[in-house]
Write an enzyme that holds these catalytic residues in place. Structure first.
Site, PDB file in Angstrom:
ATOM      1  N   CYS A   8      -2.403  22.413  14.117  1.00 57.90           N
ATOM      2  CA  CYS A   8      -3.216  21.727  13.320  1.00 57.90           C
ATOM      3  C   CYS A   8      -2.750  21.544  11.864  1.00 57.90           C
ATOM      4  CB  CYS A   8      -4.590  21.583  13.336  1.00 57.90           C
ATOM      5  SG  CYS A   8      -5.371  22.999  12.828  1.00 57.90           S
ATOM      6  N   ARG A  14      -9.390  22.625  14.174  1.00 60.23           N
ATOM      7  CA  ARG A  14      -8.911  22.112  15.456  1.00 60.23           C
ATOM      8  C   ARG A  14      -8.188  23.152  16.564  1.00 60.23           C
ATOM      9  NH1 ARG A  14      -6.251  16.679  13.729  1.00 60.23           N
ATOM     10  NH2 ARG A  14      -5.504  18.065  12.198  1.00 60.23           N
ATOM     11  N   ASP A 130      -9.963  15.043  13.218  1.00 58.02           N
ATOM     12  CA  ASP A 130      -9.937  16.097  12.212  1.00 58.02           C
ATOM     13  C   ASP A 130     -11.336  16.176  11.737  1.00 58.02           C
ATOM     14  OD1 ASP A 130      -9.844  18.129  10.345  1.00 58.02           O
ATOM     15  OD2 ASP A 130      -7.827  17.190   9.563  1.00 58.02           O
TER      16      ASP A 130
END
Length: 162
Positions: A8, A14, A130
């Site tokens: 990420c 994440r 996100d």
């Protein structure tokens, strides 16, 4: 051994959640247990940063822990060591491609790979949301999205290892 790297941006929400969810799912798989190694990294990681408090809380809600996680920077050297490089979406994919162009053949989006599609996916539907700075409910939604993708991904990996 199948080596999987989740990537990420900052490697604080994440991708660490994906790493822990995947490790848990692999551990429960009769076919893949002990055959898959997962890690995570970020394209703009602050080396050594902890996972966010919200990511830790959500993983605790899943009965998991990312308390010991420390962020690491995605690099070409890191990419070389893994079989699958799974981005959280098209933007991260492009950043990975710029950092490690020799390993594009290993790169996929998490959702695309889970759906059986290889390589770059540019549509928004291939983005794992996100949750950074958006509150605990966004983290929960992100974890659910990752968990669903990982369950599909496991089926794909199990079929390929039989």
């Amino acid at each position: 051994m199948i080596r999987v790297l989740f990537v990420c941006t900052g490697n604080t929400c994440r991708s660490p959640m994906a790493e822990e969810l995947m490790d848990d799912a692999v551990g429960r798989s009769t076919c893949l247990a002990g055959k898959v190694k997962c890690r995570s990294a970020g394209t703009f990681a602050c080396e050594g940063a902890e996972a966010t408090d919200e990511a830790k809380q959500v993983m605790e809600e899943f009965g998991l822990s990312i308390d010991k996680h420390r962020a690491r920077q995605f690099s070409s050297e890191l990419a070389e060591k893994y079989d699958l490089l799974l981005s959280m979406g098209p933007i991260v994919f492009e950043q990975m491609e710029a950092i490690a162009p020799d390993y594009v053949h290993k790169m996929h989006t998490v959702i695309g790979y889970a759906e059986g599609l290889d390589g770059e996916r540019t549509e928004d539907r291939f983005t794992v949301t996100d949750p950074f700075d958006k509150g605990i409910e966004e983290y929960r939604a992100c974890a659910r999205q990752l968990s669903e993708a990982i369950e599909k991904m496991l089926k794909r990996l199990e079929i390929n290892t039989i």
